[in-house]
Write an enzyme that holds these catalytic residues in place. Structure first.
Site, short mmCIF file in Angstrom:
data_model
loop_
_atom_site.label_atom_id
_atom_site.label_comp_id
_atom_site.label_asym_id
_atom_site.label_seq_id
_atom_site.Cartn_x
_atom_site.Cartn_y
_atom_site.Cartn_z
N GLN A 134 76.07 47.94 41.32
CA GLN A 134 76.52 47.30 42.53
C GLN A 134 77.96 46.90 42.22
OE1 GLN A 134 74.10 47.14 44.99
NE2 GLN A 134 75.84 46.72 46.32
N ILE A 143 94.39 51.26 47.49
CA ILE A 143 95.19 52.50 47.58
C ILE A 143 94.77 53.34 48.78
CG2 ILE A 143 95.66 54.72 46.44
CD1 ILE A 143 95.98 53.24 43.85
N ARG A 163 98.21 45.06 38.51
CA ARG A 163 97.02 45.86 38.18
C ARG A 163 97.44 47.06 37.32
NH1 ARG A 163 95.02 42.22 40.12
NH2 ARG A 163 93.51 41.96 41.78
N ILE A 220 83.27 57.45 40.52
CA ILE A 220 83.53 57.84 39.12
C ILE A 220 82.40 58.75 38.61
CG2 ILE A 220 83.91 57.00 36.77
CD1 ILE A 220 85.07 54.41 38.04
N GLN A 277 76.83 54.99 35.22
CA GLN A 277 77.89 54.54 36.13
C GLN A 277 77.33 53.77 37.32
OE1 GLN A 277 81.16 55.53 35.04
NE2 GLN A 277 79.85 56.18 33.36
N ALA A 278 76.00 53.82 37.50
CA ALA A 278 75.42 53.16 38.68
C ALA A 278 75.62 51.66 38.57
CB ALA A 278 73.92 53.46 38.76
N TYR A 306 80.01 39.52 39.81
CA TYR A 306 80.14 40.93 39.39
C TYR A 306 80.59 41.01 37.93
CZ TYR A 306 82.32 45.53 38.83
OH TYR A 306 82.70 46.76 38.35
N ASP A 357 66.27 54.79 41.91
CA ASP A 357 66.90 53.50 41.60
C ASP A 357 66.81 53.20 40.10
OD1 ASP A 357 67.37 50.58 41.57
OD2 ASP A 357 67.20 50.82 43.75
P1 NAD Z 1 80.59 53.56 43.40
O1 NAD Z 1 80.01 52.45 44.23
O2 NAD Z 1 81.35 54.62 44.07
O3 NAD Z 1 79.45 54.24 42.54
C1 NAD Z 1 78.31 53.57 42.10
C2 NAD Z 1 77.11 54.42 42.47
O4 NAD Z 1 75.96 53.74 41.98
C3 NAD Z 1 76.92 54.60 43.98
O5 NAD Z 1 76.84 55.97 44.33
C4 NAD Z 1 75.61 53.88 44.29
O6 NAD Z 1 74.85 54.52 45.30
C5 NAD Z 1 74.93 53.92 42.93
N1 NAD Z 1 73.98 52.82 42.81
C6 NAD Z 1 74.14 51.53 43.18
N2 NAD Z 1 73.03 50.84 42.94
C7 NAD Z 1 72.15 51.71 42.39
C8 NAD Z 1 70.82 51.59 41.95
N3 NAD Z 1 70.16 50.42 42.03
N4 NAD Z 1 70.20 52.69 41.44
C9 NAD Z 1 70.85 53.89 41.39
N5 NAD Z 1 72.12 54.05 41.81
C10 NAD Z 1 72.75 52.98 42.30
O7 NAD Z 1 81.49 52.84 42.31
P2 NAD Z 1 82.56 53.47 41.29
O8 NAD Z 1 83.89 53.00 41.70
O9 NAD Z 1 82.30 54.92 41.12
O10 NAD Z 1 82.14 52.69 39.98
C11 NAD Z 1 81.36 53.34 38.97
C12 NAD Z 1 81.15 52.35 37.84
O11 NAD Z 1 82.41 51.93 37.32
C13 NAD Z 1 80.43 51.08 38.25
O12 NAD Z 1 79.58 50.71 37.19
C14 NAD Z 1 81.54 50.07 38.42
O13 NAD Z 1 81.08 48.75 38.19
C15 NAD Z 1 82.51 50.53 37.35
N6 NAD Z 1 83.91 50.18 37.59
C16 NAD Z 1 84.61 50.78 38.61
C17 NAD Z 1 85.94 50.46 38.79
C18 NAD Z 1 86.78 51.12 39.87
O14 NAD Z 1 87.95 50.78 39.97
N7 NAD Z 1 86.26 52.02 40.67
C19 NAD Z 1 86.56 49.50 37.97
C20 NAD Z 1 85.81 48.91 36.97
C21 NAD Z 1 84.49 49.27 36.77
#
Ligand code: NAD
Length: 328
Positions: free
Chosen positions: A89, A195, A218, A12, A86-87, A154, A66
């Site tokens: 875990q 997906i 979903r 994202i 957006q970062a 989470y 980080d």
């Molecule tokens: P993703 O894992 O692709 O992206 C998260 C990014 O954060 C990664 O590139 C990772 O390297 C980075 N990251 C992790 N730990 C870090 C740290 N300690 N310092 C710096 N960077 C760090 O996940 P995503 O699907 O793109 O999700 C983005 C956000 O949206 C997240 O906060 C996630 O919780 C939230 N989210 C995603 C979804 C989904 O369906 N994809 C749904 C609900 C919420």
């Protein structure tokens, strides 16, 4: 205008950074390239951002680091006008195995950013939250008044983080918005999601595997709709201090999703059912009235349209993306 996107090498955050750069903003990405899934996807995400900046008047800088590093975060926030956090875990199932890491990254990391933003007079802090904050539904669709009782570490970490963001808005007058995403999908999505998995299996003549009886529901939300909601927050202050659902208006059962993908790729395949994972939510479904009212949110993509766009993208990028899905 400079925008700091944390997690901008991820799915994202990568699309957000790309859109900001394409719109001629100056983008700084902070990401530690966490090996939660294959780094090749993160490489493509970063390249997409750089490419967008090359084709616009914007700029793109990638900082490997980080969000738990308070000093680095403070330095980066000092130069930013907006922060899109957006970062994280991500992932419900792995959080059950390693809850403390989710707390450190998702809660402490968010606090580092909020503290830095508070001192710098940031225009707005926008953070990714999740439908996982709701837990077992007492009614559906979830509206934002629904009780928040997460059933995974989470979900608990995302709830704590968004509560901090709302509190900072209240106490320190920092404009903050938490967007509660509902299962986002699209090009360059994380390879370990339903997906991408269904699409990959169907392309290889293998039946999609459904965990449970497939009646789980979903709101699969197409990435472009999520990015549009985020873009609105560059100028819209009506949602400040709040947590807002961002879902699709097209709630479906997993088996319907699998059928749709199977029918678009290889209608002769069966569906296969395996044992359900306990940590997975049974149903998620967003009421998006608040997003509509405050942000003018109006998602464009039905599941059929979104899946079809994703399949087109998948076919164009199969050479590098498919091996990553297969190994995840
Ligand atoms: P993703 O894992 O692709 O992206 C998260 C990014 O954060 C990664 O590139 C990772 O390297 C980075 N990251 C992790 N730990 C870090 C740290 N300690 N310092 C710096 N960077 C760090 O996940 P995503 O699907 O793109 O999700 C983005 C956000 O949206 C997240 O906060 C996630 O919780 C939230 N989210 C995603 C979804 C989904 O369906 N994809 C749904 C609900 C919420």
């Amino acid at each position: 205008m400079q925008i700091l996107v944390t997690g901008g090498a991820g799915f994202i955050g990568g699309h957000l950074a790309q859109r900001f750069a394409a719109d001629s903003h100056d983008v700084v990405v902070l990401d530690n390239r966490d090996p939660f899934y294959d780094l090749d996807i993160k490489h493509h995400n970063v390249e997409a951002g750089r490419e967008a900046a090359r084709n616009s008047d914007g700029s793109y800088e990638f900082v490997e680091g980080d969000v738990r590093d308070a000093e680095l975060v403070t330095d980066l926030v000092a130069d930013a006008d907006y922060v899109y956090h957006q970062a994280a875990q991500a992932g419900v199932r792995p959080s059950v195995k390693n809850p403390r890491k989710y707390d450190e990254v998702n809660v402490d990391g968010t606090l580092n950013l909020l503290d830095a933003c508070r001192d710098e007079g940031i225009e707005r802090f926008v953070m990714a939250s999740s439908s996982s904050v709701y837990g077992k539904p007492q009614y559906l669709p979830y509206d934002e008044q629904h009780p928040t009782t997460p059933v995974s570490p989470y979900g608990a970490s995302k709830l704590a983080a968004e509560r901090y963001a709302c509190a900072y808005s209240e106490v320190y007058d920092l404009p903050t918005v938490a967007l509660r995403y509902f299962t986002v999908y699209g090009p360059r999505m994380r390879p370990n999601m339903a997906i991408s998995n269904f699409v990959s299996r169907c392309h290889n003549g293998e039946p999609p595997v459904i965990y449970g009886d497939g009646t789980q529901t979903r709101d699969f939300t197409y990435i472009e709709d999520v990015i549009d909601a985020n873009m609105t927050l560059l100028h819209e202050d009506a949602a400040d201090g709040q947590a807002i659902n961002i879902g699709s208006t097209d709630n479906i059962e997993i088996k319907t999703l699998a059928t749709e993908i199977r029918d678009q790729i290889d209608p002769d395949l069966d569906l296969v059912y395996e044992e359900r994972h306990d940590a997975d939510a049974e149903h998620t479904h967003a009421a998006t009235d608040r997003a509509e009212e405050l942000l003018g949110y109006d998602p464009d993509h039905t599941i059929r349209e979104g899946v079809s766009k994703f399949i087109d993208w998948y076919r164009d990028n199969r050479d590098w993306y498919e091996p990553l899905v297969r190994q995840s």
